[in-house]
Design an enzyme around this catalytic site. Structure first.
Site, PDB file in Angstrom:
ATOM      1  N   SER A   1       0.955  -1.229  -0.042  1.00 34.00           N
ATOM      2  CA  SER A   1      -0.061  -0.175  -0.023  1.00 34.00           C
ATOM      3  C   SER A   1       0.940   1.226   0.075  1.00 34.00           C
ATOM      4  CB  SER A   1      -0.865  -0.201   1.147  1.00 34.00           C
ATOM      5  OG  SER A   1      -1.863   0.954   0.977  1.00 34.00           O
TER       6      SER A   1
ATOM      7  N   GLU B   1      -4.812  -4.685  -5.606  1.00 27.80           N
ATOM      8  CA  GLU B   1      -4.869  -5.324  -4.349  1.00 27.80           C
ATOM      9  C   GLU B   1      -5.068  -7.456  -4.598  1.00 27.80           C
ATOM     10  OE1 GLU B   1      -8.833  -4.835  -2.297  1.00 27.80           O
ATOM     11  OE2 GLU B   1      -7.646  -2.128  -1.509  1.00 27.80           O
TER      12      GLU B   1
ATOM     13  N   HIS C   1      -3.843  -0.310  -4.812  1.00 27.47           N
ATOM     14  CA  HIS C   1      -4.808  -0.934  -4.617  1.00 27.47           C
ATOM     15  C   HIS C   1      -5.752  -0.225  -5.939  1.00 27.47           C
ATOM     16  CE1 HIS C   1      -5.103  -1.199  -0.413  1.00 27.47           C
ATOM     17  NE2 HIS C   1      -4.033   0.151  -0.140  1.00 27.47           N
TER      18      HIS C   1
END
Length: 269
Positions: free
Chosen positions: A131, A200, A173
Site C-alpha cells: 500500500s 490488491e 489498490h
C-alpha cells in the site's frame, strides 16, 4: 567491476492475504531467507504502529520466520538514533507497512536510518512494501489523487519517494479503487517513465536485473508513455478532462512480467 548488488523489491498493491494461503507473503519469506530470516517491520507510515506491527509480526511468525523486529520510528529524531541504525543493519529484509507514504519520506528522508537502509539495499538486502509502502519505493511517488474519476489535471499530487526504483510511478489498490485516471495523468505529465498500477492481493517482484514478475491473484497494469503522440495536460485548467493519445497499456497476471530496459512483456517460466 562493482561489488554492489541491489536487493530485490516486492511491491504489493495492498490488502494482501495474511491469514489464508498468504502466497505473496510466503514468497516474501523465501526471498528474505526463510526460517533463518530476521525481518524488520517498519511501521512509520501508520499512526497505529503497535497494532499494525504486532499484526505483521504474528503473520511472519506463522509463516516460519524465527525473528522479527518492529522498527517503530515516528520522528526524525528517532530516525537519527544510532540504536535504530544498528537495528536497520541487523535485519535480512525490510517490510514497510501501509498508511501514509508522506509519513515515510518526511520522517526518514535524509536521516541516518534512511542512509543505512539504502546502503543495505545497495548491498543486496530485499525491501518489501505494501500500500503506502509500495508507492514510496519510487523516486517520484503519488501522494494524493481522486479515485473512480476521469483523468483530470488536478487529480494528482506527487512528491519525492525513497529512490529504490528509478523511472516508474507506482499506484496501489489500483483496480479496486479505480485509479487508472490518475495514473494516466501522471504519465501524461511524465511520459518518459512507466506507470505501474498494482491491484490488491497482487505484487511485483523486481529483480536487480531490471525486470519484474507478477505475484498474487489479480492484475498489474503497465502504462508506457513514450509512445504518446499528443496530450493537453500542459494546457488544462483544474478539473478539465485530460486528452491523451497513443499511450501503450499492458495488463499482466501471474506468469507474466515486464522488462524495464526493453519496455516489453515477458513470460515467466
Amino acid at each position: 567491476m562493482s561489488h554492489y548488488k541491489k536487493g530485490e523489491l516486492v511491491i504489493i498493491g495492498g490488502a494482501e492475504d495474511k491469514y489464508g494461503d498468504s502466497r505473496i507473503l510466503e514468497e516474501v519469506v523465501r526471498i528474505i531467507g526463510g526460517e533463518d530470516a530476521r525481518v524488520g517491520i517498519i511501521t512509520t507510515a501508520t499512526q497505529h504502529p503497535e497494532e499494525v506491527g504486532e499484526e505483521y509480526r504474528n503473520v511472519f511468525l506463522r509463516l516460519g520466520v524465527r525473528e522479527t523486529d518492529i522498527i517503530s520510528i515516528n520522528s526524525r529524531e528517532e530516525a537519527n538514533l544510532d540504536d535504530n541504525v544498528k537495528r536497520i543493519r541487523d535485519v535480512s529484509g525490510f517490510f514497510f507497512t501501509g498508511g501514509d507514504q508522506l509519513r515515510i519520506t518526511s520522517i526518514l528522508g535524509g536521516t541516518k536510518v534512511y542512509e543505512a537502509l539504502l546502503h543495505s539495499f545497495d548491498h543486496g538486502t530485499p525491501v518489501i512494501g505494501t500500500s503506502a509502502g509500495a508507492s514510496v519505493m519510487c523516486s517520484t511517488m503519488i501522494v494524493e489523487g481522486n479515485s473512480n474519476d476521469a483523468a483530470r489535471k488536478c487529480t494528482l499530487k506527487m512528491a519525492p519517494g525513497l529512490r529504490l526504483l528509478e523511472g516508474v510511478i507506482i499506484d496501489q489498490h489500483f483496480d479496486q479503487r479505480g485509479r487508472l485516471g490518475r495514473l494516466l495523468c501522471g504519465i501524461a505529465e511524465n511520459p518518459g517513465i512507466l506507470g505501474i498500477g498494482i491491484d490488491e492481493d497482487t505484487a511485483i517482484r523486481v529483480y536487480p536485473e531490471e525486470y519484474f514478475e507478477v505475484l498474487g491473484n489479480n492484475a498489474v497494469t503497465v502504462i508506457d508513455g513514450r509512445s504518446i503522440k499528443s496530450t493537453n495536460v500542459s494546457e488544462l485548467e483544474p478539473d478539465e478532462i485530460l486528452t491523451i493519445t497513443n499511450a501503450s497499456l499492458h495488463v499482466l497476471s501471474k506468469g507474466y512480467g515486464f522488462d524495464f530496459k526493453r519496455r516489453e512483456l515477458i513470460s515467466i517460466n
